[in-house]
Design a protein around this motif. Structure first.
Motif, PDB file in Angstrom:
ATOM      1  N   LYS A   1      -1.248  -3.825  -5.817  1.00 53.69           N
ATOM      2  CA  LYS A   1      -1.645  -2.622  -5.073  1.00 53.69           C
ATOM      3  C   LYS A   1      -3.152  -2.526  -4.882  1.00 53.69           C
ATOM      4  O   LYS A   1      -3.620  -1.996  -3.871  1.00 53.69           O
ATOM      5  CB  LYS A   1      -1.108  -1.371  -5.764  1.00 53.69           C
TER       6      LYS A   1
ATOM      7  N   ALA B   1       0.828  -1.212   0.000  1.00 49.22           N
ATOM      8  CA  ALA B   1       0.000   0.000   0.000  1.00 49.22           C
ATOM      9  C   ALA B   1       0.859   1.258   0.000  1.00 49.22           C
ATOM     10  O   ALA B   1       0.524   2.254  -0.655  1.00 49.22           O
ATOM     11  CB  ALA B   1      -0.929  -0.001   1.212  1.00 49.22           C
TER      12      ALA B   1
ATOM     13  N   GLN C   1      -2.551   3.487   0.974  1.00 41.35           N
ATOM     14  CA  GLN C   1      -2.506   3.513  -0.482  1.00 41.35           C
ATOM     15  C   GLN C   1      -2.485   4.946  -0.998  1.00 41.35           C
ATOM     16  O   GLN C   1      -1.748   5.270  -1.932  1.00 41.35           O
ATOM     17  CB  GLN C   1      -3.715   2.769  -1.055  1.00 41.35           C
TER      18      GLN C   1
END
Length: 206
Positions: A130, A104, A148
């Protein structure tokens, strides 16, 4: 297909263990983290299993938790160049939540700590996973969205500035992000960076 073994731990090897299930010994190849968490020989044990069947062999891979097994599958099925050996090396180095955090945050250095994982492979892991990492973060999944945003450089300025300030004080990016994420729960979404920093430091002092 074997999905789980429940029996008595017979022995622990360098990269595997043997589980006795009603008199039949099953050899399961495991990550170093799983092996370290096993009880002693003669004790009851449960392993979650991934079964590989090829023309020349049948191999079992054992994991302490279903989440670790899911990461084993995820790494191999989604990242070119990552096979069972590399996936086990990664899971030996990083717990599932730590791996999700690193992905992240686009923390390539942390991912590449695993033996046999160079910068290029680590970059592929971060890029390919991701969008999948949040679903495989376990109890840490609530903070992955913020991480993220930080990793992609799209987090709101007060949050990014607060995390950066804690990093400058010597905390790792992951620890800083956890502290600010916790601080946001009491500070509210409109809090400015000084308030987030102050509350983040309180979280770190606990």
């Amino acid at each position: 297909m074997i999905g789980k073994l429940k029996g008595t731990l017979d022995e622990i090897g360098e990269d595997h263990c043997m589980v006795d299930v009603h008199g039949v010994g099953y050899v399961a190849h495991c990550s170093a983290r799983t092996l370290a968490q096993l009880p002693g020989p003669g004790e009851a044990v449960t392993l979650f299993i991934e079964t590989y069947v090829r023309e020349d062999m049948i191999r079992l891979y054992g994991f302490q938790s279903p989440l670790e097994r899911e990461w084993f599958r995820l790494l191999q099925n989604n990242v070119p160049g990552v096979g069972a050996k590399v996936a086990l090396a990664i899971l030996s180095t990083l717990a599932p939540a730590d791996l999700a955090n690193a992905i992240a945050l686009r923390d390539i250095a942390t991912v590449s700590r695993a033996p046999g994982v160079g910068k290029k492979v680590a970059e592929r892991i971060v890029t390919e996973l991701k969008n999948k990492a949040p679903a495989y973060a376990g109890t840490a999944s609530g903070m992955i969205g913020l991480k993220q945003e930080l990793g992609e450089g799209v987090a709101p300025a007060p949050i990014a500035d607060a995390v950066s300030a804690l990093v400058n004080l010597g905390y790792s990016r992951d620890i800083a992000a956890n502290a600010i994420a916790a601080a946001m729960k009491s500070a509210g979404e409109d809090a400015d960076s000084p308030k987030l920093i102050r509350l983040g430091l309180k979280e770190l002092a606990r």
